[in-house]
Design a protein around this motif. Structure first.
Motif, PDB file in Angstrom:
ATOM      1  N   PHE A  67      -8.316   3.202 -11.844  1.00  0.00           N
ATOM      2  CA  PHE A  67      -7.833   1.883 -11.424  1.00  0.00           C
ATOM      3  C   PHE A  67      -8.992   0.896 -11.407  1.00  0.00           C
ATOM      4  CE2 PHE A  67      -5.051   5.041  -9.492  1.00  0.00           C
ATOM      5  CZ  PHE A  67      -3.819   4.617  -9.978  1.00  0.00           C
ATOM      6  N   GLY A  68      -8.739  -0.293 -11.892  1.00  0.00           N
ATOM      7  CA  GLY A  68      -9.781  -1.307 -11.968  1.00  0.00           C
ATOM      8  C   GLY A  68     -10.210  -1.847 -10.623  1.00  0.00           C
ATOM      9  N   GLY A  69      -9.406  -1.621  -9.590  1.00  0.00           N
ATOM     10  CA  GLY A  69      -9.735  -2.136  -8.269  1.00  0.00           C
ATOM     11  C   GLY A  69      -8.564  -1.967  -7.327  1.00  0.00           C
ATOM     12  N   LYS A  70      -8.681  -2.617  -6.183  1.00  0.00           N
ATOM     13  CA  LYS A  70      -7.700  -2.447  -5.111  1.00  0.00           C
ATOM     14  C   LYS A  70      -6.319  -2.983  -5.506  1.00  0.00           C
ATOM     15  CE  LYS A  70      -7.330  -3.342  -0.132  1.00  0.00           C
ATOM     16  NZ  LYS A  70      -7.998  -4.005   1.002  1.00  0.00           N
ATOM     17  N   GLN A  71      -6.284  -4.130  -6.164  1.00  0.00           N
ATOM     18  CA  GLN A  71      -4.985  -4.697  -6.540  1.00  0.00           C
ATOM     19  C   GLN A  71      -4.274  -3.809  -7.556  1.00  0.00           C
ATOM     20  OE1 GLN A  71      -4.550  -8.875  -7.122  1.00  0.00           O
ATOM     21  NE2 GLN A  71      -2.681  -8.639  -8.308  1.00  0.00           N
ATOM     22  N   ALA A  72      -5.001  -3.272  -8.523  1.00  0.00           N
ATOM     23  CA  ALA A  72      -4.382  -2.380  -9.514  1.00  0.00           C
ATOM     24  C   ALA A  72      -3.812  -1.141  -8.834  1.00  0.00           C
ATOM     25  CB  ALA A  72      -5.402  -1.974 -10.570  1.00  0.00           C
ATOM     26  N   LEU A  73      -4.510  -0.637  -7.837  1.00  0.00           N
ATOM     27  CA  LEU A  73      -4.023   0.530  -7.103  1.00  0.00           C
ATOM     28  C   LEU A  73      -2.808   0.152  -6.254  1.00  0.00           C
ATOM     29  CD1 LEU A  73      -4.303   3.482  -6.490  1.00  0.00           C
ATOM     30  CD2 LEU A  73      -6.190   2.959  -4.951  1.00  0.00           C
ATOM     31  N   PHE A  74      -2.831  -1.036  -5.674  1.00  0.00           N
ATOM     32  CA  PHE A  74      -1.660  -1.504  -4.914  1.00  0.00           C
ATOM     33  C   PHE A  74      -0.446  -1.596  -5.828  1.00  0.00           C
ATOM     34  CE2 PHE A  74       1.311  -4.684  -3.493  1.00  0.00           C
ATOM     35  CZ  PHE A  74       1.534  -4.327  -2.169  1.00  0.00           C
ATOM     36  N   GLU A  75      -0.631  -2.148  -7.029  1.00  0.00           N
ATOM     37  CA  GLU A  75       0.496  -2.295  -7.955  1.00  0.00           C
ATOM     38  C   GLU A  75       1.038  -0.935  -8.378  1.00  0.00           C
ATOM     39  OE1 GLU A  75      -0.049  -5.205 -11.041  1.00  0.00           O
ATOM     40  OE2 GLU A  75      -0.871  -6.664  -9.621  1.00  0.00           O
ATOM     41  N   ALA A  76       0.168   0.061  -8.515  1.00  0.00           N
ATOM     42  CA  ALA A  76       0.629   1.421  -8.821  1.00  0.00           C
ATOM     43  C   ALA A  76       1.420   1.993  -7.649  1.00  0.00           C
ATOM     44  CB  ALA A  76      -0.558   2.315  -9.160  1.00  0.00           C
ATOM     45  N   GLY A  99       3.827  -7.155  -0.954  1.00  0.00           N
ATOM     46  CA  GLY A  99       3.988  -7.357  -2.388  1.00  0.00           C
ATOM     47  C   GLY A  99       3.815  -8.794  -2.856  1.00  0.00           C
ATOM     48  N   PRO A 100       4.573  -9.752  -2.280  1.00  0.00           N
ATOM     49  CA  PRO A 100       4.449 -11.140  -2.755  1.00  0.00           C
ATOM     50  C   PRO A 100       3.051 -11.729  -2.557  1.00  0.00           C
ATOM     51  CG  PRO A 100       6.431 -10.858  -1.414  1.00  0.00           C
ATOM     52  CD  PRO A 100       5.632  -9.597  -1.279  1.00  0.00           C
ATOM     53  N   ALA A 101       2.413 -11.394  -1.430  1.00  0.00           N
ATOM     54  CA  ALA A 101       1.082 -11.955  -1.154  1.00  0.00           C
ATOM     55  C   ALA A 101       0.015 -11.348  -2.054  1.00  0.00           C
ATOM     56  CB  ALA A 101       0.729 -11.724   0.317  1.00  0.00           C
ATOM     57  N   VAL A 102       0.080 -10.044  -2.271  1.00  0.00           N
ATOM     58  CA  VAL A 102      -0.954  -9.357  -3.048  1.00  0.00           C
ATOM     59  C   VAL A 102      -0.796  -9.640  -4.546  1.00  0.00           C
ATOM     60  CG1 VAL A 102      -1.898  -7.097  -3.690  1.00  0.00           C
ATOM     61  CG2 VAL A 102      -1.221  -7.541  -1.315  1.00  0.00           C
ATOM     62  N   MET A 103       0.430  -9.591  -5.019  1.00  0.00           N
ATOM     63  CA  MET A 103       0.677  -9.709  -6.456  1.00  0.00           C
ATOM     64  C   MET A 103       0.910 -11.147  -6.914  1.00  0.00           C
ATOM     65  SD  MET A 103       3.216  -6.381  -6.573  1.00  0.00           S
ATOM     66  CE  MET A 103       3.574  -6.373  -8.331  1.00  0.00           C
ATOM     67  N   GLY A 104       1.173 -12.040  -5.972  1.00  0.00           N
ATOM     68  CA  GLY A 104       1.593 -13.390  -6.337  1.00  0.00           C
ATOM     69  C   GLY A 104       3.106 -13.376  -6.534  1.00  0.00           C
ATOM     70  N   TRP A 105       3.763 -14.467  -6.144  1.00  0.00           N
ATOM     71  CA  TRP A 105       5.227 -14.462  -6.101  1.00  0.00           C
ATOM     72  C   TRP A 105       5.847 -14.168  -7.462  1.00  0.00           C
ATOM     73  CZ3 TRP A 105       9.813 -16.461  -7.788  1.00  0.00           C
ATOM     74  CH2 TRP A 105      10.927 -16.186  -6.991  1.00  0.00           C
ATOM     75  N   GLU A 106       5.348 -14.806  -8.514  1.00  0.00           N
ATOM     76  CA  GLU A 106       5.969 -14.620  -9.832  1.00  0.00           C
ATOM     77  C   GLU A 106       5.811 -13.196 -10.338  1.00  0.00           C
ATOM     78  OE1 GLU A 106       5.042 -17.521 -12.809  1.00  0.00           O
ATOM     79  OE2 GLU A 106       5.573 -19.195 -11.504  1.00  0.00           O
ATOM     80  N   ARG A 107       4.636 -12.632 -10.194  1.00  0.00           N
ATOM     81  CA  ARG A 107       4.404 -11.248 -10.651  1.00  0.00           C
ATOM     82  C   ARG A 107       5.224 -10.263  -9.815  1.00  0.00           C
ATOM     83  NH1 ARG A 107       0.436  -8.862 -13.815  1.00  0.00           N
ATOM     84  NH2 ARG A 107      -0.143  -6.732 -13.238  1.00  0.00           N
TER      85      ARG A 107
END
Length: 199
Positions: free
Chosen positions: A55-64, A115-123
């Motif tokens: 994982f490239g970082g914390k956000q990528a791991l969160f998305e997984a 989810g919305p805060a970490v990924m951004g609403w659109e994503r």
């Protein structure tokens, strides 16, 4: 003839899964902001270097972790819907099953709250649609095609129903009395669907 998978590949997949499982647990317990990559690696019993390999970082791991939670929900809903009988019974069973999911801490924290805060609403919205919107659309199409509800444009109706379920999930996750909120949301959505039923 099936070929054996190299041990390195199996180890890599096992490591990745351990990291995702660890991330789901820790993000559920402490939220995104309160969880460190060191904690995730330690719980998964891998090095931080192994974490960065996958994982490239914390956000990528969160998305997984988000994807893992959503994939589990979709699989469970598919099981409920496939065994529920006629389209109307399937819809009511699916509604109840989804709102039960909304009571679960991992769904509330990872999908609804962080989810919305970490990924951004659109994503976040795109990710939600790639998972649960397909289930909602299939259910709505079944209701329209079977004549259970009045013929309406399926995509538009699926988006309206999906929007109400998303709002319901937010209501449940933010409630001081989530079980009561779940019952209230279920009663309201069921009443709206009943109003669409063909007479």
């Amino acid at each position: 003839m099936a070929t054996a998978r190299p041990r390195r590949v199996e180890y890599s997949e096992t490591t990745r899964q351990a990291l995702v499982d660890s991330a789901v647990e820790l993000f559920t317990e402490h939220g995104y902001a309160g969880t460190s990559l060191e904690e995730i690696a330690r719980r998964a019993r891998v090095t931080k270097g192994a974490l960065y390999h996958h994982f490239g970082g914390k956000q990528a791991l969160f998305e997984a972790a988000f994807d893992a939670v959503e994939a589990s929900v979709v699989a469970r809903l598919a099981g409920v819907l496939s065994g529920a009988g006629d389209p109307w019974a399937a819809t009511r069973s699916g509604l109840s099953a989804f709102l039960e999911v909304c009571l679960e801490p991992s769904y509330q924290r990872i999908v609804v709250q962080d989810g919305p805060a970490v990924m951004g609403w659109e994503r976040w919205r795109a990710a939600e649609e790639s998972h649960t919107f397909g289930v909602v659309r299939t259910v709505v199409a079944g209701l329209v095609e079977s004549g259970e509800i009045d013929p309406l444009p399926i995509d538009a109706l699926a988006r309206v129903v999906f929007g109400s379920l998303s709002a319901g999930a937010t209501t449940i996750a933010g409630s001081a009395t989530p079980k009561q909120a779940k019952a209230d949301v279920e009663a309201c959505v069921a009443r709206v669907l009943e109003g669409l039923r063909s007479r």
